[in-house]
Design an enzyme around this catalytic site. Structure first.
Site, PDB file in Angstrom:
ATOM      1  N   TYR A   1      -0.993  -0.517  10.485  1.00  0.00           N
ATOM      2  CA  TYR A   1      -1.262  -0.934   9.110  1.00  0.00           C
ATOM      3  C   TYR A   1      -0.078  -0.583   8.197  1.00  0.00           C
ATOM      4  O   TYR A   1       0.407  -1.419   7.433  1.00  0.00           O
ATOM      5  CB  TYR A   1      -2.548  -0.252   8.641  1.00  0.00           C
ATOM      6  CG  TYR A   1      -2.929  -0.518   7.208  1.00  0.00           C
ATOM      7  CD1 TYR A   1      -3.485  -1.735   6.830  1.00  0.00           C
ATOM      8  CD2 TYR A   1      -2.768   0.468   6.234  1.00  0.00           C
ATOM      9  CE1 TYR A   1      -3.870  -1.965   5.519  1.00  0.00           C
ATOM     10  CE2 TYR A   1      -3.147   0.245   4.927  1.00  0.00           C
ATOM     11  CZ  TYR A   1      -3.696  -0.973   4.571  1.00  0.00           C
ATOM     12  OH  TYR A   1      -4.062  -1.200   3.272  1.00  0.00           O
TER      13      TYR A   1
ATOM     14  N   SER B   1       0.872  -1.189   0.000  1.00  0.00           N
ATOM     15  CA  SER B   1       0.000   0.000   0.000  1.00  0.00           C
ATOM     16  C   SER B   1       0.898   1.224   0.000  1.00  0.00           C
ATOM     17  O   SER B   1       2.044   1.163   0.487  1.00  0.00           O
ATOM     18  CB  SER B   1      -0.851   0.011   1.274  1.00  0.00           C
ATOM     19  OG  SER B   1      -1.455   1.284   1.453  1.00  0.00           O
TER      20      SER B   1
HETATM   21  N1  LIG Z   1      -8.701   0.199  -0.600  1.00  0.00           N
HETATM   22  C1  LIG Z   1      -7.579   0.896  -0.556  1.00  0.00           C
HETATM   23  O1  LIG Z   1      -7.564   2.123  -0.602  1.00  0.00           O
HETATM   24  C2  LIG Z   1      -6.262   0.166  -0.483  1.00  0.00           C
HETATM   25  C3  LIG Z   1      -5.081   0.912  -0.694  1.00  0.00           C
HETATM   26  C4  LIG Z   1      -3.866   0.254  -0.627  1.00  0.00           C
HETATM   27  C5  LIG Z   1      -3.820  -1.103  -0.374  1.00  0.00           C
HETATM   28  N2  LIG Z   1      -4.982  -1.795  -0.162  1.00  0.00           N
HETATM   29  C6  LIG Z   1      -4.869  -3.222   0.098  1.00  0.00           C
HETATM   30  O2  LIG Z   1      -5.598  -3.919  -0.905  1.00  0.00           O
HETATM   31  C7  LIG Z   1      -6.152  -5.109  -0.339  1.00  0.00           C
HETATM   32  C8  LIG Z   1      -7.658  -5.148  -0.523  1.00  0.00           C
HETATM   33  O3  LIG Z   1      -8.229  -3.978   0.016  1.00  0.00           O
HETATM   34  P1  LIG Z   1      -9.806  -3.715   0.076  1.00  0.00           P
HETATM   35  O4  LIG Z   1     -10.004  -2.258   0.080  1.00  0.00           O
HETATM   36  O5  LIG Z   1     -10.491  -4.540  -0.931  1.00  0.00           O
HETATM   37  O6  LIG Z   1     -10.077  -4.246   1.575  1.00  0.00           O
HETATM   38  P2  LIG Z   1     -11.142  -5.221   2.246  1.00  0.00           P
HETATM   39  O7  LIG Z   1     -10.916  -5.119   3.706  1.00  0.00           O
HETATM   40  O8  LIG Z   1     -12.504  -4.904   1.716  1.00  0.00           O
HETATM   41  O9  LIG Z   1     -10.743  -6.677   1.707  1.00  0.00           O
HETATM   42  C9  LIG Z   1      -9.855  -7.509   2.369  1.00  0.00           C
HETATM   43  C10 LIG Z   1     -10.383  -8.927   2.341  1.00  0.00           C
HETATM   44  O10 LIG Z   1      -9.464  -9.757   3.053  1.00  0.00           O
HETATM   45  C11 LIG Z   1     -10.210 -10.660   3.846  1.00  0.00           C
HETATM   46  N3  LIG Z   1      -9.416 -11.102   5.001  1.00  0.00           N
HETATM   47  C12 LIG Z   1      -9.033 -10.366   6.065  1.00  0.00           C
HETATM   48  N4  LIG Z   1      -8.347 -11.117   6.935  1.00  0.00           N
HETATM   49  C13 LIG Z   1      -8.289 -12.358   6.420  1.00  0.00           C
HETATM   50  C14 LIG Z   1      -7.707 -13.578   6.852  1.00  0.00           C
HETATM   51  N5  LIG Z   1      -7.069 -13.670   8.033  1.00  0.00           N
HETATM   52  N6  LIG Z   1      -7.823 -14.666   6.061  1.00  0.00           N
HETATM   53  C15 LIG Z   1      -8.500 -14.597   4.878  1.00  0.00           C
HETATM   54  N7  LIG Z   1      -9.062 -13.469   4.412  1.00  0.00           N
HETATM   55  C16 LIG Z   1      -8.971 -12.358   5.173  1.00  0.00           C
HETATM   56  C17 LIG Z   1     -11.432  -9.882   4.284  1.00  0.00           C
HETATM   57  O11 LIG Z   1     -12.497 -10.746   4.701  1.00  0.00           O
HETATM   58  C18 LIG Z   1     -11.750  -9.081   3.024  1.00  0.00           C
HETATM   59  O12 LIG Z   1     -12.635  -9.770   2.176  1.00  0.00           O
HETATM   60  C19 LIG Z   1      -5.688  -5.146   1.121  1.00  0.00           C
HETATM   61  O13 LIG Z   1      -4.459  -5.835   1.204  1.00  0.00           O
HETATM   62  C20 LIG Z   1      -5.470  -3.667   1.416  1.00  0.00           C
HETATM   63  O14 LIG Z   1      -4.581  -3.498   2.492  1.00  0.00           O
HETATM   64  C21 LIG Z   1      -6.194  -1.189  -0.210  1.00  0.00           C
END
Ligand SMILES: NC(=O)c1ccc[n+]([C@@H]2O[C@H](COP(=O)([O-])OP(=O)(O)OC[C@H]3O[C@@H](n4cnc5c(N)ncnc54)[C@H](O)[C@@H]3O)[C@@H](O)[C@H]2O)c1
Length: 257
Positions: free
Chosen positions: A162, A141
């Site tokens: 995070y 991220s």
């Molecule tokens: N949305 C953003 O702005 C953003 C920016 C940078 C990075 N990210 C990264 O992108 C990825 C997806 O983000 P998102 O916005 O879709 O988030 P989100 O929280 O909606 O999705 C994350 C998913 O991971 C699953 N999860 C969490 N812990 C788990 C575990 N122990 N075992 C199995 N599954 C598990 C959750 O149930 C969820 O479905 C993440 O790694 C997040 O850190 C997101």
């Protein structure tokens, strides 16, 4: 189609960006294992892929549980006859509690966001090696980089949990790339900028989103689908000599490097 005959595991594929990766990988011809704790939602994504004519299964796996990750790799190999791609996307993000500053919570963040990704990589590695190679994509991220925006840094050290995990993934990506290279297993990372998933709408206040859009060279935040092309590229043969790299995809907020 750029991922024909490839088998991909996408962790955290039940919602948000992981769902967008899953649907796009299937459109590109990959067989997809949608892995998540939110198993009902993961099954819905797998059904959506199947109804569109693709191949998919849903697996209920906690990525911080080593036994569960070993079982995941075994099941995907048995179902699809190999593993070519691991998209290490699951993390504590939607479920984040930025008010929790306890060390226990910091440890839980590391357990899932860092050790969970490592466990998934360790579980798939033997199958990739036996298959002649593979591509692992770790999702970091832009939170890995020092933030220019005071609201996030603020006075609350708890919010660093995070970002700490996401910066660790950049190091882990390089180390895994060194170790995987002789088995033709490539390891790269994507560092997405703020992306308008449900998680972001819950975690990031609206005024901060406005500030980010104004500060972005391209004047916008991302939608989940905006990241899928970069993941397809890293999964495909087009990036066959790229390993150990972290690609920032953030519409030009961070212009370092
Ligand atoms: N949305 C953003 O702005 C953003 C920016 C940078 C990075 N990210 C990264 O992108 C990825 C997806 O983000 P998102 O916005 O879709 O988030 P989100 O929280 O909606 O999705 C994350 C998913 O991971 C699953 N999860 C969490 N812990 C788990 C575990 N122990 N075992 C199995 N599954 C598990 C959750 O149930 C969820 O479905 C993440 O790694 C997040 O850190 C997101």
């Amino acid at each position: 189609m750029r991922l024909e005959n490839k088998v991909a595991i996408i962790t955290g594929g039940a919602q948000g960006i992981g769902r967008a990766y899953s649907l796009r990988f299937a459109q590109e011809g990959a067989a997809v294992a949608v892995v998540d704790l939110r198993v009902d939602q993961a099954q819905a994504v797998a059904r959506e892929i199947q109804e569109a004519g693709g191949r998919a299964i849903a697996l209920d796996v906690d990525i911080s549980d080593e036994e569960a990750t070993l079982g995941m790799a075994e099941k995907v190999n048995a179902e699809f006859g190999g593993i070519d791609v691991l998209l290490n996307n699951a993390a504590i993000y939607y479920d984040q509690d930025i008010t929790d500053q306890s060390i226990e919570y910091l440890r839980r963040n590391f357990d899932v966001n860092v050790i969970g990704q490592l466990l998934c990589a360790r579980a798939v590695f033997p199958y990739m090696k036996d298959g002649g190679g593979g591509s692992i994509i770790n999702i970091s991220s832009t939170a890995a980089y020092p933030l220019p925006i005071p609201y996030v840094a603020g006075e609350n050290f708890g919010t660093y949990a995070y970002g700490l995990t996401k910066s660790s993934l950049i190091y882990l990506t390089k180390m895994m790339a060194r170790q995987g290279g002789s088995s033709k297993v490539r390891v790269n990372a994507i560092a997405p900028g703020v992306t308008m998933s449900e998680a972001t709408k819950k975690v990031v206040p609206e005024f901060a989103l406005d500030g980010l859009r104004q500060g972005a060279a391209l004047g916008t935040t991302l939608e989940p689908e905006d990241l899928a092309g970069t993941a397809v590229y890293l999964a495909s043969e087009d990036s066959r000599l790229m390993t150990g790299q972290t690609l920032v995809v953030d519409a030009g907020v961070w212009l370092n490097g």
